[in-house]
Enzyme design. Structure first.
Site, PDB file in Angstrom:
ATOM      1  N   GLU A  62       0.853  -1.120  -0.052  1.00 30.42           N
ATOM      2  CA  GLU A  62       0.060  -0.205   0.010  1.00 30.42           C
ATOM      3  C   GLU A  62       0.843   1.375   0.018  1.00 30.42           C
ATOM      4  O   GLU A  62       2.076   1.294   0.099  1.00 30.42           O
ATOM      5  CB  GLU A  62      -0.856   0.027   1.035  1.00 30.42           C
ATOM      6  CG  GLU A  62      -1.946  -1.093   1.434  1.00 30.42           C
ATOM      7  CD  GLU A  62      -2.453  -1.209   2.674  1.00 30.42           C
ATOM      8  OE1 GLU A  62      -3.788  -1.473   2.452  1.00 30.42           O
ATOM      9  OE2 GLU A  62      -2.011  -1.010   3.737  1.00 30.42           O
ATOM     10  N   ASP A 236      -7.509  -4.117   8.668  1.00 29.90           N
ATOM     11  CA  ASP A 236      -6.880  -3.324   7.685  1.00 29.90           C
ATOM     12  C   ASP A 236      -7.096  -3.842   6.230  1.00 29.90           C
ATOM     13  O   ASP A 236      -6.515  -3.412   5.362  1.00 29.90           O
ATOM     14  CB  ASP A 236      -5.604  -3.255   7.855  1.00 29.90           C
ATOM     15  CG  ASP A 236      -4.941  -4.812   7.815  1.00 29.90           C
ATOM     16  OD1 ASP A 236      -5.324  -5.675   7.621  1.00 29.90           O
ATOM     17  OD2 ASP A 236      -3.526  -4.713   8.384  1.00 29.90           O
TER      18      ASP A 236
END
Length: 345
Positions: A62, A236
């Site tokens: 990410e 997450d």
């Protein structure tokens, strides 16, 4: 103008923390993060984005940006690979790199290993939220998940509460068994507990697990103290959650980053009217939320780039104070800005 880039490797970060002390470092990040969250004009933090990746689609890479107009931009690239600690690689679950860019020129100002900073800023965020939402006299901390994140959760919370005992539960017994040694520097009583005891005895609970998508919850739905505060750290990914839905609906739920939490945090299962204020709003008006210390509260901590920006601020300041770090000419800066082949020496 200084055109060198400050480079802070794992060794530099470790030396800075050793020189200034773990407690001082953690306390400075907590205090600075609280101030930044309370400042409505601090900066802009888009929700993170990334790629799902192998092995088995369980990992992600990410990117997380944070921009202070007319100041700087911080960008973290971070990977989450839950199989790392038990695979042949023997690597941490979370690996990452932080970069800082000057907003006026766009040049690279600093690059830093983000392993420790990610853990510290996550613990610091829980400390900020807990200091506002949990009872100030909280003395028993429960940890569900005893990995790397649990260490800094315990450290951060011990700096803002009179913690006397830590109860630990982990699906992997060896992680729970080794936890007392890893937090020995706290000089606190640490012992393993089953979920029922942990839930019934804890004033504050942190869930920091690598539970798989669709495999939660990792916490019981009842048996808590009426005033329990929960820091939910592990969610997450879309479909990855740690807390029972009935628990969330019984609590004041405070996300760190509203859009991000609704996409991949505990809030992804809640309707808009079931979600409380963002943490920044609580920091900006703490008196409005003090009465909730007597009821169940949840901090939905997905982790966002403001936290990384603040932690990097603190680390750069301490690097300057201690004289630790290297300065390297990383970027291409030709003698003639119009000629890319005009190398500068």
């Amino acid at each position: 103008m200084n055109v060198d880039t400050l480079v802070l490797t794992q060794q530099h970060v470790g030396k800075i923390v050793d020189l200034c002390g773990r407690d001082r470092f953690m306390e400075r990040v907590i205090d600075r993060l609280h101030l930044a969250l309370a400042d409505p004009d601090h900066g802009v933090a888009p929700a993170r984005d990334g790629f799902t990746r192998c092995p088995g689609g369980t990992g992600v890479i990410e990117w997380m940006p944070y921009h202070v107009p007319a100041g700087s931009m911080t960008l973290k690239t971070v990977s989450y690979t839950p199989t790392n600690p038990t695979s042949r690689h023997q690597l941490p679950t979370i690996n990452g790199t932080l970069t800082r860019f000057d907003d006026e020129t766009g040049r690279l100002v600093a690059v830093c290993d983000a392993g420790l900073l990610t853990a510290v800023r996550t613990g610091a965020a829980s400390a900020v939220a807990s200091r506002l939402l949990a009872r100030p006299e909280s003395r028993v901390l429960g940890l569900v998940g005893a990995g790397a994140q649990a260490v800094t959760q315990a450290h951060a919370l011990s700096r803002v509460f009179p913690i006397e005992e830590i109860l630990v539960h982990d699906a992997e017994p060896s992680h729970a068994d080794s936890f007392a040694d890893r937090v020995g520097f706290l000089n606190l009583t640490v012992r393993r507990a089953d979920l029922a005891e942990l839930v019934s005895a804890s004033d504050i609970i942190c869930t920091a697990t690598t539970v798989g998508v669709g495999q939660g919850p990792v916490l019981l739905a009842e048996g808590f103290k009426d005033h329990v505060h929960i820091n939910a750290v592990g969610a997450d990914l879309v479909g990855k959650t740690e807390l029972p839905l009935s628990l969330l609906r019984s609590a004041l739920v405070v996300p760190d980053h509203m859009d991000q939490a609704r996409h991949e945090g505990e809030c992804q299962r809640l309707t808009e009217d079931e979600i409380g204020p963002q943490l920044s709003a609580v920091c900006g008006g703490p008196g409005d939320w003090t009465p909730y210390r007597n009821s169940m509260t949840v901090f939905d901590s997905t982790g966002y780039a403001l936290e990384d920006h603040v932690a990097l601020d603190v680390l750069i300041e301490l690097a300057e104070e201690t004289g630790v770090g290297e300065r390297l000419l990383i970027e291409h800066l030709p003698v003639d800005a119009l000629n890319p082949y005009a190398f500068a020496g």
